[in-house]
Design a protein around this motif. Structure first.
Motif, mmCIF file in Angstrom:
data_model
loop_
_atom_site.group_PDB
_atom_site.id
_atom_site.type_symbol
_atom_site.label_atom_id
_atom_site.label_comp_id
_atom_site.label_asym_id
_atom_site.label_seq_id
_atom_site.Cartn_x
_atom_site.Cartn_y
_atom_site.Cartn_z
ATOM 1 N N LYS A 188 0.829 -1.198 0.000
ATOM 2 C CA LYS A 188 0.000 0.000 0.000
ATOM 3 C C LYS A 188 0.867 1.253 0.000
ATOM 4 N N THR A 189 0.292 2.358 -0.420
ATOM 5 C CA THR A 189 0.979 3.633 -0.247
ATOM 6 C C THR A 189 0.753 4.113 1.181
ATOM 7 N N ASN A 190 1.627 4.984 1.655
ATOM 8 C CA ASN A 190 1.478 5.477 3.023
ATOM 9 C C ASN A 190 0.174 6.227 3.227
ATOM 10 N N PHE A 213 -8.934 2.251 5.997
ATOM 11 C CA PHE A 213 -8.682 0.931 6.551
ATOM 12 C C PHE A 213 -9.266 -0.102 5.595
ATOM 13 N N SER A 214 -8.414 -0.919 4.999
ATOM 14 C CA SER A 214 -8.920 -1.903 4.048
ATOM 15 C C SER A 214 -8.202 -3.224 4.245
ATOM 16 N N LEU A 215 -8.906 -4.313 3.963
ATOM 17 C CA LEU A 215 -8.339 -5.638 4.191
ATOM 18 C C LEU A 215 -7.361 -6.048 3.100
ATOM 19 N N TRP A 216 -7.442 -5.406 1.944
ATOM 20 C CA TRP A 216 -6.440 -5.664 0.902
ATOM 21 C C TRP A 216 -6.133 -4.348 0.207
ATOM 22 N N PRO A 217 -4.960 -4.270 -0.460
ATOM 23 C CA PRO A 217 -4.565 -2.989 -1.065
ATOM 24 C C PRO A 217 -5.558 -2.535 -2.126
ATOM 25 N N GLN A 218 -6.021 -1.292 -2.023
ATOM 26 C CA GLN A 218 -6.946 -0.759 -3.027
ATOM 27 C C GLN A 218 -6.176 -0.305 -4.264
ATOM 28 N N THR A 228 0.646 -1.175 -5.062
ATOM 29 C CA THR A 228 1.862 -0.467 -5.455
ATOM 30 C C THR A 228 3.086 -1.239 -5.003
ATOM 31 N N PHE A 229 4.122 -1.224 -5.818
ATOM 32 C CA PHE A 229 5.382 -1.857 -5.435
ATOM 33 C C PHE A 229 6.427 -0.799 -5.103
ATOM 34 N N GLN A 230 5.965 0.441 -4.919
ATOM 35 C CA GLN A 230 6.871 1.558 -4.691
ATOM 36 C C GLN A 230 7.734 1.331 -3.457
ATOM 37 N N ASN A 231 7.145 0.715 -2.383
ATOM 38 C CA ASN A 231 7.911 0.490 -1.152
ATOM 39 C C ASN A 231 9.114 -0.408 -1.409
ATOM 40 N N TYR A 232 8.901 -1.451 -2.233
ATOM 41 C CA TYR A 232 10.011 -2.360 -2.544
ATOM 42 C C TYR A 232 11.044 -1.638 -3.406
#
Lengths: 288, 286
Positions: free
Chosen positions: B49-51, B58-63, B66-70
């Motif tokens: 997820k993005t920050n 609040f969501s149970l899976w990424p809306q 994004t792979f930006q964190n990696y």
């Protein structure tokens, strides 16, 4: 196995001896040194005798940390051992599912300890964590950074999450060693499920459960990283266990004398438990 | 053959009685695995997820997947050097530990010599020693010999518990090898080093693998000593992660991604060691 007497075997052990002496004996001697001396700074030391030990025995801080530590170890053992045995009894014995369950169960054991802390730090947060969010939605005012009881619950659940699989895997290994004939005999005798557990499975697991209990006690007794990452020993000093307190004293405040005296007494306790562990292990070996 | 006898033994009556119990077991195991997997899933969820999404909704899976964190971790040297540093000292430690432990474990499993039991016990106490006791003396020792903030310092410090661990695990595997093999080899004219490398080590190869795996793992997961003995040049990933926390605002997404990346080495080899995990933790017994 019958072992032959051969004193030249010392040469094979020598590298290990030298390496461990370098990384264990020399540092430990430094600790002993500090434990009996005091300093005015500038590396000027003078003999302090047993002063630090006397201070320590009258220090509320040390006793509180010790009681917290014992309470923590006691609670996690009381949960992890029965739960681990229960899980092991329900694990599939063979086939593809046995492998899948084994792999998934081992996963928490191999996660770096600080990441275990990070996982639960995030998981328990009220704003972004599933656990904290869910509990608050249920109307429980859960907040592990403010409430000591909640901090304790979080640290304990974290340890159960992290290490119950180890108890289960050890118990499972004990169960696997029971020959099928035992169960067949029990079926002929029409033994109840409880009787099978009490008279066949439990005695066969006794050895591994002893190992599991000692290992868990030992490792929980020197736990540092996980609670440090989650709570930092707080709120206040509610989750400051022995290791956290010792590191605060030695590296945070640089109180060398008290920290060294603390270390020595800590080490003596570990030595005592190690001896129990060793005795149990060698007795198991003899039984084969 | 074993399957045949098993089906023959299970009469229709006993099968109908065992079926419900099997499914009850499945539920118990299912619930337990759910309990184990949820926190890990949550970490993975966070890392994708993005920050803004983490703190905002609040969501149970990424809306917005994004792979930006990696990408941040793999391109920023302060992050990826943490992994490199960790890997360097972990590999050094594993190689040192297993190399010195092999002959010692052989000696303990085959011979009786003066003080063998005391030595074996002393090794165990080092495996059990609290790192907190050794943090300060290690810091002083390695500073005084000029090894502070080097990879070898951490590798040597981790030998404190990994060498005893390797000795105990290897001894547990070696005692299972019959002594007649040694004797036959000597009669055939093998010298000790040649016998050890050519005949004995292949026989306990799984033991060596397990010992190496556990040395790797225990060095990989340790934080206190590696953090105390390093500052910049050899700073491990674990320390990078804890130091990010508490800085101005926490970058949850990157922290979660860093956590996921540290789980990967263990998850990759877990399948191959699955039957030895209990044995490794129990120091070669069980």
């Amino acid at each position: 196995m019958e072992k032959t007497v051969n004193h030249k075997a010392w040469f094979l052990v020598l590298p290990v001896l030298m390496l461990v002496a370098f990384s264990a004996v020399i540092p430990l001697m430094t600790v002993v040194n500090y434990a009996f001396q005091d300093t005015f700074g500038n590396n000027v030391f003078f003999w302090h005798g047993l002063g630090w030990f006397e201070d320590l025995l009258h220090s509320d801080r040390m006793w509180n940390a010790l009681w917290r530590q014992l309470a923590f170890s006691g609670i996690i053992l009381a949960i992890e051992i029965p739960l681990g045995v229960f899980v092991a009894l329900n694990m599939p014995k063979r086939g593809v599912w046995a492998s899948v369950v084994l792999v998934l169960m081992s996963l928490p054991l191999l996660i770096p300890w600080n990441v275990v802390g990070t996982i639960w730090q995030i998981f328990g947060r009220v704003d972004i964590g599933l656990l904290g969010y869910a509990l608050n939605s249920l109307g429980i005012n859960y907040n592990y950074t403010q409430n000591p009881a909640h901090a304790w619950a979080t640290v304990i659940v974290m340890d159960v999450w992290h290490w119950t699989s180890l108890v289960a895997l050890l118990a499972y290994a004990g169960l696997q060693s029971i020959p099928d004939a035992y169960y067949q005999a029990a079926r002929i005798d029409q033994a109840s499920r409880w009787k099978v557990f009490r008279h066949i499975e439990l005695p066969k697991m006794a050895g591994v459960l002893m190992i599991a209990t000692l290992l868990r006690f030992m490792d929980s007794f020197m736990i540092y990283t996980e609670p440090f990452v989650v709570t930092g020993g707080g709120p206040g000093s509610a989750t400051t266990f022995l290791s956290i307190d010792l590191v605060k004293m030695a590296l945070g405040q640089f109180d060398l004398g008290p920290a060294a005296a603390f270390s020595l007494m800590y080490f003596l306790v570990i030595l005592l438990i190690s001896w129990v562990f060793y005795t149990v292990m060698t007795n198991l070996d003899k039984r084969g | 053959m074993a399957d045949l006898t098993a089906t023959a033994a299970a009469t229709p009556r006993s099968r109908s009685r065992t079926l419900p119990r099997v499914s009850a077991s499945a539920i118990v195991i299912g619930l337990y695995l759910l309990f184990l997997m949820l926190p890990i899933y949550w970490l993975l969820n966070m890392s994708l997820k993005t920050n803004a999404e983490i703190t905002g909704t609040f969501s149970l899976w990424p809306q917005n997947l994004t792979f930006q964190n990696y990408v941040t971790i793999l391109t920023d040297p302060t992050w990826y050097m943490g992994y490199v540093n960790s890997l360097i000292y972990v590999v050094m430690n594993t190689v040192i530990s297993v190399t010195v432990a092999l002959p010692a474990a052989y000696a303990f499993s085959r011979y009786r010599f003066m003080g063998d039991k005391h030595l074996f016990f002393w090794l165990l106490t080092n495996r059990m020693a609290p790192p907190a006791v050794f943090a300060l003396p290690f810091f002083q020792l390695y500073s005084s010999v000029g090894l502070f903030d080097t990879h070898i310092a951490v590798a040597l410090a981790h030998c404190l518990f990994n060498v005893p661990l390797a000795v105990w695990i290897l001894e547990g595997f070696m005692r299972g090898v019959p002594k007649e093999i040694d004797e036959t080899a000597y009669i055939d004219g093998y010298s000790f080093p040649r016998f050890f490398v050519k005949i004995f080590m292949p026989l306990i190869s799984s033991g060596i693998g397990v010992a190496a795996f556990f040395c790797f793992m225990f060095s990989w997961v340790e934080l206190l000593l590696s953090r105390t003995l390093t500052s910049v040049n050899a700073k491990p990933i674990a320390a990078t992660m804890t130091r990010t926390v508490g800085a101005s605002g926490i970058d949850w997404g990157v922290l979660a991604a860093a956590g996921v990346l540290t789980i990967i080495p263990g998850a990759l080899v877990i399948y191959f060691v699955r039957n030895y995990i209990a044995k490794g933790f129990a120091l070669g017994r069980v």
